[in-house]
Each structure stands twice: as C-alpha cells, then as structure tokens.
Design an enzyme around this catalytic site. Sequence first.
Site, PDB file in Angstrom:
ATOM      1  N   PHE A  15      36.508  43.309  45.866  1.00 45.05           N
ATOM      2  CA  PHE A  15      36.349  44.507  45.037  1.00 45.05           C
ATOM      3  C   PHE A  15      34.968  44.556  44.386  1.00 45.05           C
ATOM      4  O   PHE A  15      34.226  45.534  44.551  1.00 45.05           O
ATOM      5  CB  PHE A  15      37.456  44.499  43.985  1.00 45.05           C
ATOM      6  CG  PHE A  15      37.398  45.613  42.988  1.00 45.05           C
ATOM      7  CD1 PHE A  15      37.395  46.934  43.395  1.00 45.05           C
ATOM      8  CD2 PHE A  15      37.394  45.334  41.626  1.00 45.05           C
ATOM      9  CE1 PHE A  15      37.355  47.972  42.470  1.00 45.05           C
ATOM     10  CE2 PHE A  15      37.366  46.354  40.692  1.00 45.05           C
ATOM     11  CZ  PHE A  15      37.343  47.675  41.118  1.00 45.05           C
ATOM     12  N   ARG A  37      34.694  35.247  53.598  1.00 47.03           N
ATOM     13  CA  ARG A  37      35.562  34.203  54.137  1.00 47.03           C
ATOM     14  C   ARG A  37      35.596  34.262  55.659  1.00 47.03           C
ATOM     15  O   ARG A  37      35.382  35.317  56.252  1.00 47.03           O
ATOM     16  CB  ARG A  37      36.983  34.374  53.600  1.00 47.03           C
ATOM     17  CG  ARG A  37      37.116  34.120  52.120  1.00 47.03           C
ATOM     18  CD  ARG A  37      38.530  34.379  51.654  1.00 47.03           C
ATOM     19  NE  ARG A  37      38.912  35.776  51.866  1.00 47.03           N
ATOM     20  CZ  ARG A  37      40.073  36.285  51.473  1.00 47.03           C
ATOM     21  NH1 ARG A  37      40.962  35.528  50.884  1.00 47.03           N
ATOM     22  NH2 ARG A  37      40.345  37.569  51.685  1.00 47.03           N
ATOM     23  N   SER A 113      34.210  35.137  33.734  1.00 47.84           N
ATOM     24  CA  SER A 113      35.298  35.997  33.239  1.00 47.84           C
ATOM     25  C   SER A 113      35.364  35.927  31.728  1.00 47.84           C
ATOM     26  O   SER A 113      35.084  34.879  31.125  1.00 47.84           O
ATOM     27  CB  SER A 113      36.637  35.532  33.820  1.00 47.84           C
ATOM     28  OG  SER A 113      37.718  36.184  33.184  1.00 47.84           O
ATOM     29  N   TYR A 139      43.033  29.905  35.071  1.00 50.00           N
ATOM     30  CA  TYR A 139      41.898  30.642  35.615  1.00 50.00           C
ATOM     31  C   TYR A 139      40.710  30.566  34.668  1.00 50.00           C
ATOM     32  O   TYR A 139      39.585  30.239  35.070  1.00 50.00           O
ATOM     33  CB  TYR A 139      42.308  32.091  35.862  1.00 50.00           C
ATOM     34  CG  TYR A 139      41.159  33.008  36.236  1.00 50.00           C
ATOM     35  CD1 TYR A 139      40.513  32.876  37.457  1.00 50.00           C
ATOM     36  CD2 TYR A 139      40.742  34.014  35.368  1.00 50.00           C
ATOM     37  CE1 TYR A 139      39.464  33.721  37.805  1.00 50.00           C
ATOM     38  CE2 TYR A 139      39.702  34.865  35.712  1.00 50.00           C
ATOM     39  CZ  TYR A 139      39.063  34.713  36.930  1.00 50.00           C
ATOM     40  OH  TYR A 139      38.026  35.544  37.262  1.00 50.00           O
TER      41      TYR A 139
END
Length: 317
Positions: A15, A37, A113, A139
């Site tokens: 995204f 990937r 993040s 995460y």
Amino acid sequence: MSLALKVMVTGAGGFVGGALVEYLRGQAGVDVLRCVRDGDAGPDDFVYDLLGKTPVPSLQGIDVIVHAAARVHVMHAECDPLPAFRAANVEGTLRLAEAAAASGVRRFVFVSSIAVNGNATPIDRPFTASDNPAPHDPYGVSKFEAELALQDLAERTAMEVVIVRPTLVYGPGAAGNVQQMLKWLRRGVPLPLAGINNRRSFVSLHNLVDFLALCVSHSAAVGEVFLVSDEESVSTPRLLSALARGLGRGPRLFWVPEALLRGLAAAVGKRGWAERLYGSLVVDISKNASLLGWSPPQSFEAGIKITVDPSVRNSVS
C-alpha cells in the site's frame, strides 16, 4: 549533466511502498527501483525477503533505500507473535541495512510506526518525536528495536539513517479500520458512536509519501526521528461523517454511553478495537515544519474523498 538519484523502495508491492514508487517516478532527477517479495517481481524488480528466504540483492550504485516492507499482521494461531515480528522487522531490516552500508548506500529511510510511541494519548497531550518510546504491542516493540539497531549502524558506518513514524494511514485501497467503517456506512448500519469525544491523528497516503520523498534528499533529515500525520486530528464521529459524505449519504449515528460500549467490547474480546474507536491518539508534527519546512499538502477532507472514490484523485488537493 547530473546523474539521477537512485532510490530503491522495499515493499513496493504494498500500500505505502507502491504509492511511493508512483510518487517518486513523478519527480525529476529520481530513478526509482522497486524491491518486492519473491513471486511478486517483474523483470526489472529487486527481490528481498525479510525472513532471509532470498539473498540480499546487489545494492551497488543505489543512493537511497526507503524501507517500507514490514510484517504488520498477527496470525491468530500464534501464542507469542513477538519472535515472528522480530525476525522480519528487526533482523530482516538490519540484514538489508548492513548490506546497504557495506555497498555504499548513502541514506536509509526507515518507515517505522507511531506504535513505537504508544497506543493512546490524552486529547491535550500529543506524542512528539522526542518522547521516550513506549510501545504496547509486539509490532511496536519490533519497530522500536529496529530503530535502535539502525541508529547503532549509523554510528558505526557512513550511512545516514532517517526514521519516520506514521500514524494510521488511509487512502484508496487501505485495509483496517477505515475500510471497515466504509463497509458499515455502505450497508447503512446504525452505529452507537455519536457520543464519542476523542481525537485521533491520521495521515493520508498522499501526505505520507510526500513526506517520505522529502526525507530521501533533505540534508536536515539526517539522524532524525519524525512523526507524520495530517494537519488536523479528528473525532471518530467526524471521520464517519466525512466518509459518509464521500458516499453521498449521512452517517446513522446514535448515542450510547461510552462506558457501556467499552464494557461490551471487553466482554467479547474486542478491547483493542474499541480503544481505536473511542480513545485518542494525537501527534505533534511541528518538528517537520521547523526542521524541513514541511506541512501536509493534502487536507483531511480531500484525502477522505479520494479514499472513498479514487476516481476524484486529480480533482482534489
């Protein structure tokens, strides 16, 4: 004639990475290389697997890497997901970064993040880039550990590191809470969210890639940590109303005591989901303006319009 700046974007099939590739290809003097990937690669793409299933590709001649690839989702069968997050987000990131430093890559821009800062704030006390990190989930822990490893690598090598912590990203094709809200609104589901008085900082996909593109070359970005969001934070009812307007309808919101809703969510194991709807998470992005001269070019309303209907992309700003 000056040579083009060669920029490799990892996670280019995703995204954020895909949007950044498209954005950078519109910039003069930039040669963009996609890294994806195995199985997603075209004939001109680089291939890299965060878990080490493929070797690190040759990075000779690359000037900048923007590392947007990451493990984000938790598999429900995992009792302890932290080792899997560390394997991809820490070890996989550092393996690539060490190879980059050894190959003479000048700069490594790491898409981290806001989870590194934490998962909630008071409405009147936003997170800042200088706050002590306090991740609350695997995460966020893995992203923070990757940041520390990259900062250590920058001290040991000549490679520059820039760390960017986005808030929740929305835009056409985004997964997660915003898309779930759109599903509710399209179905006309009545939502007991009218009484929520919170504030949350989001970032449109356009604003995020615009900021990442700036970090690719701005000299003042070196060694810095940045939070990135839209200019304004919004309440959950405001977000729902904006999404509904984009769909050409009004949101069907009604009032239920927040304490009751939180209790029901906890009873069915949805406490984290409820916190994202009811709680506040606000960030201060003033550092981006003072240090880099950057402010979000796209308004919240324009970003929401494009999220709901990507066909209006060229008619809003």
